[in-house]
Write an enzyme that holds these catalytic residues in place. Structure first.
Site, PDB file in Angstrom:
ATOM      1  CG  ASN A   1       0.120   6.019  18.139  1.00 51.08           C
ATOM      2  OD1 ASN A   1       0.213   6.674  18.813  1.00 51.08           O
ATOM      3  ND2 ASN A   1      -1.000   5.101  18.166  1.00 51.08           N
TER       4      ASN A   1
ATOM      5  CG  HIS B   1       9.453  -3.851   4.849  1.00 52.76           C
ATOM      6  ND1 HIS B   1       8.344  -3.702   3.883  1.00 52.76           N
ATOM      7  CD2 HIS B   1       8.791  -3.178   5.958  1.00 52.76           C
ATOM      8  CE1 HIS B   1       7.584  -2.814   4.254  1.00 52.76           C
ATOM      9  NE2 HIS B   1       7.747  -2.613   5.450  1.00 52.76           N
TER      10      HIS B   1
ATOM     11  CE  LYS C   1      -6.990   9.094   2.417  1.00 54.01           C
ATOM     12  NZ  LYS C   1      -7.881   9.518   3.497  1.00 54.01           N
TER      13      LYS C   1
ATOM     14  CG  ASP D   1       6.396  -2.634   9.614  1.00 52.85           C
ATOM     15  OD1 ASP D   1       6.545  -3.619  10.065  1.00 52.85           O
ATOM     16  OD2 ASP D   1       6.699  -2.493   8.516  1.00 52.85           O
TER      17      ASP D   1
ATOM     18  N   GLY E   1       1.675  -3.631  14.561  1.00 50.29           N
ATOM     19  CA  GLY E   1       0.844  -2.961  13.591  1.00 50.29           C
ATOM     20  C   GLY E   1      -0.198  -3.856  13.048  1.00 50.29           C
TER      21      GLY E   1
ATOM     22  CG  HIS F   1      -0.376  -0.181   2.603  1.00 48.17           C
ATOM     23  ND1 HIS F   1       0.373   0.744   3.208  1.00 48.17           N
ATOM     24  CD2 HIS F   1      -0.283  -1.393   3.098  1.00 48.17           C
ATOM     25  CE1 HIS F   1       0.672   0.065   4.434  1.00 48.17           C
ATOM     26  NE2 HIS F   1       0.472  -1.065   4.395  1.00 48.17           N
TER      27      HIS F   1
ATOM     28  CB  THR G   1      -6.936  20.142   8.826  1.00 50.36           C
ATOM     29  OG1 THR G   1      -7.234  18.990   8.603  1.00 50.36           O
ATOM     30  CG2 THR G   1      -8.051  21.217   7.970  1.00 50.36           C
TER      31      THR G   1
HETATM   32 FE   LIG Z   1       6.544  -1.295   6.875  1.00 49.27          FE
END
Ligand SMILES: [Fe+2]
Length: 578
Positions: free
Chosen positions: A306, A124, A36, A147, A178, A11, A523
């Protein structure tokens, strides 16, 4: 020498171009496709990177990819076999796309771009780690990445020194903070891999009533390592994140996606989850600081978005300095992989740090004007200070004002270049913007932008927060800044200094001169379900689609009341809801 970093197929795909080790262009594919979290091969972002640098694909010395597709494939294969035959349908479904695209990056690069040079496959979590450490400017520091999952690792830690990062430990799939967060996001009725930040925003409205129940799902050790109890989760083999066992533990069925009533129970679950995340993150941070003997910390990976947990790390671990990659999720791996190739593989010295995140597409006044003329928009062209005076005046008179300037931000936060601004002092501004512009849940407060030198005056924090990735309490005497103060008196802060961005800094300084207040609501400029606006066309349409009162696009000021009628599809029709 140019190195192109890529992150895609899961993603939030993205591309980042380095010139002699310095990022000159970095952007998510969704900015161009308007889809998105677009996971596809980021061909538009790559083309834009090349055009920005004025080069062609043949000028790229190397491509660096953010993970190892074969390792990821191995993980999928092994976890499917471990739970065969329960998992067979998901496996078969996923196979064709793996073979067609994910394992054939070289072919995509050649077919779509004519690139035939070397491809380096990073790891990764090393890409995440690199995205933070090499951008931090720290000569040495501890590194923590957390993650959902990469190839196998879900959490890793280690140390960065000069040109090298050494990852010393990791937790492996399926034990993932995650993925626990995503599972609970789904449980509370929000979209996975998309709306996790809503859960964080919801948490302060709840009480930590269900910490014990969540701790039945995750066993946390004193050193921050953890194990999920896999009897409750299905993400390792099925099409769903968890099973009825989790619902039984939590005591209620899953809230229907985006449609069920959001009750106190869901707020309490969100709060309880946040407490668990805070506990794990603080313990992990302590552990890696102890183990490495470092007093600085670099953070990346989706969980590093976060900012509540980040604030706790800052306050509770005694860490001297902290750097969080502004694009901490998988998109940021594009920048990390490229920097890893440059510093580690090619052994090039470090001489750069990421001070500001304005690395995306920018458009000249001529381009803005051409777009406005095409729509028959009504605008006034103003010099710099008169424009800032006028915008400050509009904000002061309770107007909601778009501020579309310069290059787009790298990462999921708008930091004053693709922003909608409002008066933080106005008692109803939160409701007004939520209702008129964002068409979103009223519970969500807004983030403040504040002049860097005034951050400690308004907030209980002793350092800048340039990328809106730290949460800190609002000082008691400023809690009347209702729109930016959460129910637990916290705020998600962006500080700005003049070196990072002179125009945005001067705007807030102008507002301060006028009002005595150096905080504004900031925003992102988008409607619900839409990626943040990229082009002037996106910005004008967002302006017209919402009840934004005015917008400053480059040197042009537009008032809504002056604009001709424009027929647009509804935002829901065009983007869907997130
Ligand atoms: Fe990741």
């Amino acid at each position: 020498m140019y190195i192109l970093g890529l992150s895609c197929f899961y993603h939030d795909s993205a591309a980042c171009l380095l010139h002699n080790g310095v990022p000159v262009a970095a952007c998510d594919e969704q900015a161009f496709t308007r889809k998105k979290h677009d996971p596809d091969f980021p061909v538009q972002a790559i083309r834009w990177c090349l055009a920005t640098a004025g080069i062609e694909a043949k000028d790229i010395a190397a491509v660096a990819f953010y993970d190892k597709p074969l390792w990821k494939f191995e993980r999928m294969l092994k976890s499917q076999i471990a739970t065969f035959p329960r998992s067979f349908s998901q496996f078969i479904k996923g196979m064709p796309s793996w073979f067609a695209t994910k394992l054939r990056l070289d072919k995509l690069l050649e077919d779509d771009l004519g690139y035939k040079g070397p491809i380096f496959y990073g790891q990764h979590h090393l890409s995440h780690a690199a995205s933070a450490f090499y951008c931090s400017g720290f000569e040495e520091s501890a590194v923590l990445t957390v993650d959902g999952v990469g190839e196998w690792a879900t959490t890793s830690w280690g140390v960065g020194r000069d040109r090298r990062i050494e990852l010393k430990g990791e937790l492996r799939f399926p034990h993932s903070l995650g993925l626990l967060y995503s599972a609970m996001t789904y449980y509370i009725g929000f979209k996975v891999n998309s709306a996790e930040y809503k859960v964080m925003g919801l948490a302060p409205y709840g009480k930590p009533e269900y910490v014990d129940r969540i701790k039945q799902l995750i066993d946390i050790k004193d050193d921050g390592t953890f194990r999920l109890d896999m009897q409750y989760f299905d993400f390792d083999h099925g099409m769903r994140m968890y099973n009825e066992g989790l619902e039984r533990v939590m005591g209620q069925p899953t809230r229907p996606l985006e449609t069920g009533e959001l009750t106190q129970f869901h707020k309490d679950v969100a709060r309880s989850l946040q407490e668990v995340v805070d506990e794990v993150m603080v313990k992990l941070a302590r552990r890696v600081l102890d183990e490495t003997g470092m007093n600085k910390l670099c953070l990346a990976g989706g969980v590093a978005l976060n900012c509540v947990a980040n604030g706790h790390i800052l306050r509770q671990t005694g860490v001297q300095d902290i750097f969080i990659q502004p694009s901490a999720g998988d998109a940021g791996g594009a920048m990390g992989a490229a920097l890893w190739a440059w510093h580690d593989l090619l052994d090039k010295p470090r001489a750069w740090k990421l001070d500001q995140a304005y690395l995306g597409p920018g458009y000249s006044d001529d381009e803005v004007q051409a777009t406005l003329d095409r729509y028959g928009a009504v605008y006034t062209r103003l010099d710099r200070q008169p424009l800032l005076d006028r915008v400050a005046e509009l904000i002061d008179s309770a107007q909601v004002v778009g501020f579309y300037q310069g290059r787009m931000e790298w990462g999921p936060r708008a930091l004053g270049h693709r922003s909608i601004l409002g008066d933080a002092r106005h008692p109803e501004m939160r409701e007004i913007i939520n209702r008129k512009i964002k068409m979103r849940e009223g519970f969500r407060p807004f983030a403040p932008s504040v002049l860097e030198e005034d951050i400690g005056h308004y907030f209980e924090i002793d350092r800048p927060s340039p990328h809106m990735l730290l949460v800190a309490p609002v000082r008691p005497e400023h809690r009347n800044l209702h729109a930016i103060t959460h129910v637990d008196h916290s705020a998600r802060i962006q500080s700005i200094n003049r070196e990072q961005d002179a125009l945005y800094y001067d705007l807030i300084a102008t507002f301060k001169q006028r009002t005595g207040c150096s905080v504004v609501i900031n925003t992102s400029m988008n409607v619900r379900g839409e990626p943040i606006v990229n082009t002037p066309d996106d910005a004008y349409r967002c302006f017209m689609r919402t009840e934004m009162d005015a917008i400053a696009m480059g040197s042009f000021l537009l008032l809504k009341s002056d604009q001709p009628r424009l027929e647009l599809k509804s935002a829901q029709e065009e983007f869907g809801l997130d």
